[in-house]
Design a protein around this motif. Structure first.
Motif, PDB file in Angstrom:
ATOM      1  N   PHE A 172      17.516  17.314  44.228  1.00 26.22           N
ATOM      2  CA  PHE A 172      18.901  17.454  44.699  1.00 26.22           C
ATOM      3  C   PHE A 172      19.726  17.942  43.515  1.00 26.22           C
ATOM      4  N   PHE A 173      20.753  18.761  43.800  1.00 25.04           N
ATOM      5  CA  PHE A 173      21.729  19.051  42.755  1.00 25.04           C
ATOM      6  C   PHE A 173      22.532  17.778  42.492  1.00 25.04           C
TER       7      PHE A 173
ATOM      8  N   LEU B  78      16.273  27.173  45.298  1.00 23.37           N
ATOM      9  CA  LEU B  78      17.649  26.861  44.880  1.00 23.37           C
ATOM     10  C   LEU B  78      18.561  26.741  46.093  1.00 23.37           C
ATOM     11  N   LYS B  81      17.775  23.543  48.062  1.00 19.38           N
ATOM     12  CA  LYS B  81      18.248  22.382  47.302  1.00 19.38           C
ATOM     13  C   LYS B  81      19.765  22.260  47.401  1.00 19.38           C
ATOM     14  N   GLU B  82      20.448  23.399  47.310  1.00 17.59           N
ATOM     15  CA  GLU B  82      21.903  23.370  47.411  1.00 17.59           C
ATOM     16  C   GLU B  82      22.324  22.893  48.798  1.00 17.59           C
ATOM     17  N   LEU B  84      20.557  21.017  50.971  1.00 13.71           N
ATOM     18  CA  LEU B  84      20.251  19.595  51.181  1.00 13.71           C
ATOM     19  C   LEU B  84      21.157  18.689  50.352  1.00 13.71           C
ATOM     20  N   SER B  85      21.689  19.217  49.223  1.00 13.99           N
ATOM     21  CA  SER B  85      22.612  18.412  48.427  1.00 13.99           C
ATOM     22  C   SER B  85      23.984  18.339  49.085  1.00 13.99           C
ATOM     23  N   GLY B 281      28.404  25.524  45.624  1.00 12.96           N
ATOM     24  CA  GLY B 281      27.925  24.970  44.363  1.00 12.96           C
ATOM     25  C   GLY B 281      28.643  25.630  43.217  1.00 12.96           C
TER      26      GLY B 281
END
Lengths: 220, 313
Positions: A172-173, B78, B81-82, B84-85, B281
């Motif tokens: 996760f970021f 990337l 991940k962005e 899911l974050s 992000g």
């Protein structure tokens, strides 16, 4: 040899995990200390917290950086203990000191030498993504070393990536908010209050609203 | 395709991109001189980030085929991940999310094997069926549908769609003698990004009537139409150097990229508005997150890929 291993671990492995697998959004990076003595205060949700805080600082400071960690958890467990002491370079802290012993002696002497301590006043990782009560030991330490600045750092998302009791890291970021440096002028109560205020401001900046409780201060 | 064996046309187009970026740098430097210290800081950051992105993309595309695949797999990683974050995820789904990440290497291995049949059904069929099963095994039913739905939407956007860019690379070279697979990848990415920039510039200079005020208040009809026309012209001009398309088909490809790029952009805008963030992000200075940069590509990649595949392969 061990020092080279430690450098290699933080230059390669830790940076790979923190910057590539996870990825950080750091706000106010310029507020981080460039030299010791200093106490970096973090909220504690994950074993990753220490890797993140140590990656924020330049590699040149690595020999000076000592994460303060629970002696009962990290010492005496074979490989974990070896790794914690030699590679991470922890400063063990007795969470339940016996009468007459000074649990903060090692911390304050490290600060006197100009080291940068990483400290989690919650005392434990606790529930994922929850901010627990701050224990007041940090105020005692800061009062003993008035020349050391305290830098509060609020981390968000690491409890999702690797919470307590889980062995599987999910990327996760993560957001990191660095607060302004504080100093202790001798009054531990005002120090604790300003630390608490700093954390509330950082949590608000991060879009979180978490009431922060401070453990009752013993009479001085 | 061996090291640096890309067609000279690809290198010429990169040279042209560098020339365009030099102009952009010069303009932003001139604007900054007129406007004082902090003026046009965003623009300067943006142009600087473009230089970096073009350099990385050029290296990934020209050095080695597998490097290109790894590059796009990393872009997918990337982006996922962005995503899911940003979205709310259930703590009980940690292992499910881990499986979702593992679909990325698998999907790009199918691309590397040039196994079209598996590439095209893996995420929409097998992963679509498997991840809910994995969630059922965890046993948490609260918010089950939202968790399964948002996860699959994210995988389709960030992995399935983006992997189409990579599959352009492995299409048979013989059918595109002028520039091979790398030429097609460059054609798609260059048109998509030019469309983003053209829509922005037309919108800033002429835009008045809002096109979708509830979703994206800065988007105007002038921006949209100006972008479509610009990218259609560009598509026709570039086609003989990079693709097997004739001028008419290239014009349609341009219109497809212009329209699809706009839709991809506003769809990701709607998602960000739903979540309540402005940028996805802070990975790319001046641009925002990776999703902000590749939003249009999530639509243009599958659209242009299937258009080209139908016509020429």
């Amino acid at each position: 040899m061990i020092r080279a291993l430690r450098w290699l671990f933080f230059a390669v492995v830790a940076r790979l995990i923190v910057l590539v697998v996870l990825g950080l959004n750091v706000r106010h990076r310029e507020r981080l200390p460039t030299s010791g003595p200093a106490i970096i205060v973090g909220n504690h949700n994950s074993h990753l917290d220490t890797l993140v805080l140590m990656t924020l600082l330049p590699l040149g400071l690595l020999p000076r950086v000592r994460p303060v960690a629970a002696a009962d958890y990290f010492l005496g467990k074979g490989l974990l203990s070896w790794f914690a002491i030699n590679i991470v370079g922890i400063l063990p802290l007795e969470r339940r000191p016996v009468r007459g012993m000074d649990p903060l002696a090692a911390c304050s002497s490290a600060l006197t030498q100009g080291d940068i301590l990483i400290l989690y006043p919650e005392g434990t990782r606790g529930e994922p993504e929850e901010l627990g009560a701050f224990k007041s030991g940090i105020a005692h330490l800061a009062a003993r070393c008035p020349e050391a600045q305290t830098i509060p750092v609020y981390m968000k998302g690491l409890g999702k990536a690797l919470p307590k009791g889980e062995g599987l890291l999910v990327p996760f970021f993560c957001d990191v908010f660095v607060g302004e440096a504080l100093r202790c002028d001798g009054n531990r109560r005002t120090y604790m209050a300003s630390l608490q205020a700093a954390y509330e401001a950082l949590a608000q900046e991060a879009g979180d609203r978490r009431p922060l409780r401070v453990t009752a201060m013993p009479p001085t | 395709m061996d090291a640096l064996a890309v067609s000279p046309n690809v290198l010429w187009v990169f040279a042209a991109i560098c020339a365009a970026l030099l102009c952009a740098s010069a303009i932003s430097a001139l604007l900054a001189r007129g406007a004082g210290r902090d003026g046009h800081r965003e623009l300067r950051l943006r142009v600087r980030s473009w230089w970096l992105m073009v350099a990385v993309f050029a290296a990934a595309l020209t050095l080695h085929r597998n490097l290109t695949l790894i590059f796009f797999a990393f872009v997918s990683f990337l982006a996922l991940k962005e995503y899911l974050s940003l979205i709310p995820t259930r703590r009980s789904d940690r292992r499910v999310l881990f499986w979702a990440y593992l679909t990325i290497p698998a999907q790009y291995v199918w691309v590397g094997m040039e196994w079209y049949g598996m590439f095209i059904i893996f995420l929409p069929v097998y992963v679509f069926l498997f991840l809910p099963l994995r969630m059922v095994l965890v046993g948490e039913t609260t918010e089950f549908l939202r968790a399964a739905g948002t996860l699959h939407w994210g995988l389709m956007t960030t992995v399935f769609s983006i992997s189409h860019v990579a599959f352009l690379l492995v299409l048979p070279e013989a059918r595109n003698p002028v520039a091979g697979g790398a030429g097609l990848v460059l054609y798609l990415v260059l048109l998509t990004e030019s469309n983003d920039i053209a829509q922005y510039l037309w919108g800033k200079s002429l835009g008045r009537r809002k096109i979708l005020p509830k979703v994206s208040p800065n988007k105007t009809w002038a921006g949209f139409l100006g972008g479509v026309v610009t990218v259609t012209v560009l598509a026709v001009m570039l086609a003989p150097y990079l693709t097997p398309l004739d001028p008419l088909h290239a014009g349609v490809a341009g219109a497809l990229v212009g329209t699809g790029g706009f839709v991809g952009d506003v769809v990701i805008s709607a998602v960000k508005r739903d979540i309540g963030v402005k940028d996805s992000g802070a990975l790319i200075p001046g641009h925002g997150g990776i999703l902000d940069r590749i939003d249009s590509l999530t639509y243009t990649a599958p659209l242009l890929f299937h258009y080209l595949r139908y016509l020429s392969f």
